[in-house]
Design a protein around this motif. Structure first.
Motif, PDB file in Angstrom:
ATOM      1  N   ARG A  96       0.893  -1.204   0.107  1.00 33.66           N
ATOM      2  CA  ARG A  96       0.047  -0.093   0.007  1.00 33.66           C
ATOM      3  C   ARG A  96       0.887   1.368   0.076  1.00 33.66           C
ATOM      4  O   ARG A  96       0.412   2.053  -0.882  1.00 33.66           O
ATOM      5  CB  ARG A  96      -0.795  -0.063   1.126  1.00 33.66           C
ATOM      6  CG  ARG A  96      -1.867   1.353   1.268  1.00 33.66           C
ATOM      7  CD  ARG A  96      -2.658   1.304   2.511  1.00 33.66           C
ATOM      8  NE  ARG A  96      -1.980   0.835   3.930  1.00 33.66           N
ATOM      9  CZ  ARG A  96      -1.281   1.827   4.529  1.00 33.66           C
ATOM     10  NH1 ARG A  96      -1.275   3.012   4.169  1.00 33.66           N
ATOM     11  NH2 ARG A  96      -0.807   1.537   5.904  1.00 33.66           N
ATOM     12  N   GLU A  97       1.716   1.226   0.984  1.00 30.09           N
ATOM     13  CA  GLU A  97       2.830   2.414   0.870  1.00 30.09           C
ATOM     14  C   GLU A  97       3.537   2.962  -0.256  1.00 30.09           C
ATOM     15  O   GLU A  97       3.568   3.970  -0.562  1.00 30.09           O
ATOM     16  CB  GLU A  97       3.650   2.552   2.095  1.00 30.09           C
ATOM     17  CG  GLU A  97       2.892   2.616   3.607  1.00 30.09           C
ATOM     18  CD  GLU A  97       2.214   4.029   3.581  1.00 30.09           C
ATOM     19  OE1 GLU A  97       2.887   4.951   3.014  1.00 30.09           O
ATOM     20  OE2 GLU A  97       1.371   4.177   4.581  1.00 30.09           O
ATOM     21  N   LEU A  98       3.989   1.615  -0.849  1.00 29.65           N
ATOM     22  CA  LEU A  98       4.952   1.754  -2.034  1.00 29.65           C
ATOM     23  C   LEU A  98       3.798   2.416  -3.337  1.00 29.65           C
ATOM     24  O   LEU A  98       4.223   3.319  -3.908  1.00 29.65           O
ATOM     25  CB  LEU A  98       5.381   0.494  -2.764  1.00 29.65           C
ATOM     26  CG  LEU A  98       6.350   0.563  -3.749  1.00 29.65           C
ATOM     27  CD1 LEU A  98       7.511   1.468  -3.839  1.00 29.65           C
ATOM     28  CD2 LEU A  98       6.406  -0.837  -4.269  1.00 29.65           C
ATOM     29  N   GLN A  99       2.785   1.926  -3.346  1.00 27.84           N
ATOM     30  CA  GLN A  99       1.810   2.479  -4.468  1.00 27.84           C
ATOM     31  C   GLN A  99       1.493   3.964  -4.344  1.00 27.84           C
ATOM     32  O   GLN A  99       1.364   4.725  -4.967  1.00 27.84           O
ATOM     33  CB  GLN A  99       0.692   1.448  -4.439  1.00 27.84           C
ATOM     34  CG  GLN A  99      -0.162   1.597  -5.728  1.00 27.84           C
ATOM     35  CD  GLN A  99      -1.079   2.712  -5.688  1.00 27.84           C
ATOM     36  OE1 GLN A  99      -1.759   2.929  -4.724  1.00 27.84           O
ATOM     37  NE2 GLN A  99      -1.235   3.425  -6.895  1.00 27.84           N
ATOM     38  N   GLU A 100       0.789   3.913  -2.962  1.00 28.05           N
ATOM     39  CA  GLU A 100       0.391   5.342  -2.616  1.00 28.05           C
ATOM     40  C   GLU A 100       1.499   6.450  -2.599  1.00 28.05           C
ATOM     41  O   GLU A 100       1.382   7.570  -3.197  1.00 28.05           O
ATOM     42  CB  GLU A 100       0.015   5.423  -0.907  1.00 28.05           C
ATOM     43  CG  GLU A 100      -1.249   4.608  -0.901  1.00 28.05           C
ATOM     44  CD  GLU A 100      -1.818   4.565   0.579  1.00 28.05           C
ATOM     45  OE1 GLU A 100      -2.900   4.003   0.843  1.00 28.05           O
ATOM     46  OE2 GLU A 100      -1.122   5.459   1.380  1.00 28.05           O
TER      47      GLU A 100
END
Length: 192
Positions: A96-100
């Motif tokens: 999630r953090e990588l994509q966001e």
């Protein structure tokens, strides 16, 4: 070495007082019994934990961020990272953090290890994840989040760590991991 091997060093909590419960920070003061039998006060931040991602591009560069960090009063260079949501799986948080933050998704992931960035006053831990097989996409930053995404070679990052351009503890630790992984000294267990 486990705590059970060090009873002569262990402190025992006698009581806890909540000092602050904010949107992000939870600060407590505990009264503890020292190994000597004396009592002392310990203040610390309770943190839910976080993840950090070392995104590896196919051309050998790594994905980094430039973000203003208010407590430091300056823009910092760091690897993507973020706080765990309650009950969230750690790999899912990393995805999630990588994509966001960067817009990238990864084909493969490897858990490198864990670090405790401020052991003297916080329960925070950060899982160190490596990601490869990256595909670019659209970022979904939080409303209050402003950052630039860029790529650098591992050598550039190492130079910035050495000359003081990078001072973020988690990124310095990630550089240690990256250096050893690239040298073949430390192995990663990659999975989809």
């Amino acid at each position: 070495m486990a705590e059970r091997d060090d009873p002569h060093l262990v402190e025992t909590t006698l009581s806890r007082q909540e000092l602050l419960r904010g949107h992000f920070l939870h600060v407590v003061r505990e009264q503890v019994a020292l190994p000597s039998g004396a009592e002392a006060s310990r203040e610390f931040v309770i943190h839910p934990g976080a993840v950090m991602i070392v995104p590896l591009l196919d051309d050998g560069r790594v994905v980094l961020e430039r973000q203003y960090r208010h407590p430091m009063g300056r823009v910092m260079i760091e690897f993507p990272a973020g706080k765990l949501d309650p009950g969230e799986d750690r790999l899912e948080c990393a995805r999630r953090e990588l994509q966001e933050e960067t817009g990238y998704t990864a084909r493969e992931w490897a858990l490198a290890g864990q670090l405790h960035p401020v052991i003297s006053y916080s329960t925070e831990f950060i899982d160190i994840w490596f990601a490869r097989g990256l595909s670019a996409g659209t970022r979904r930053l939080d409303e209050e989040e402003f950052l630039d995404v860029f790529a650098a070679t591992p050598q550039q990052l190492l130079d910035w760590c050495r000359d003081g351009t990078v001072t973020d503890a988690k990124t310095l630790i990630a550089m240690l991991w990256l250096q050893n992984v690239l040298a073949g000294t430390w192995q990663l267990d990659w999975r989809p």
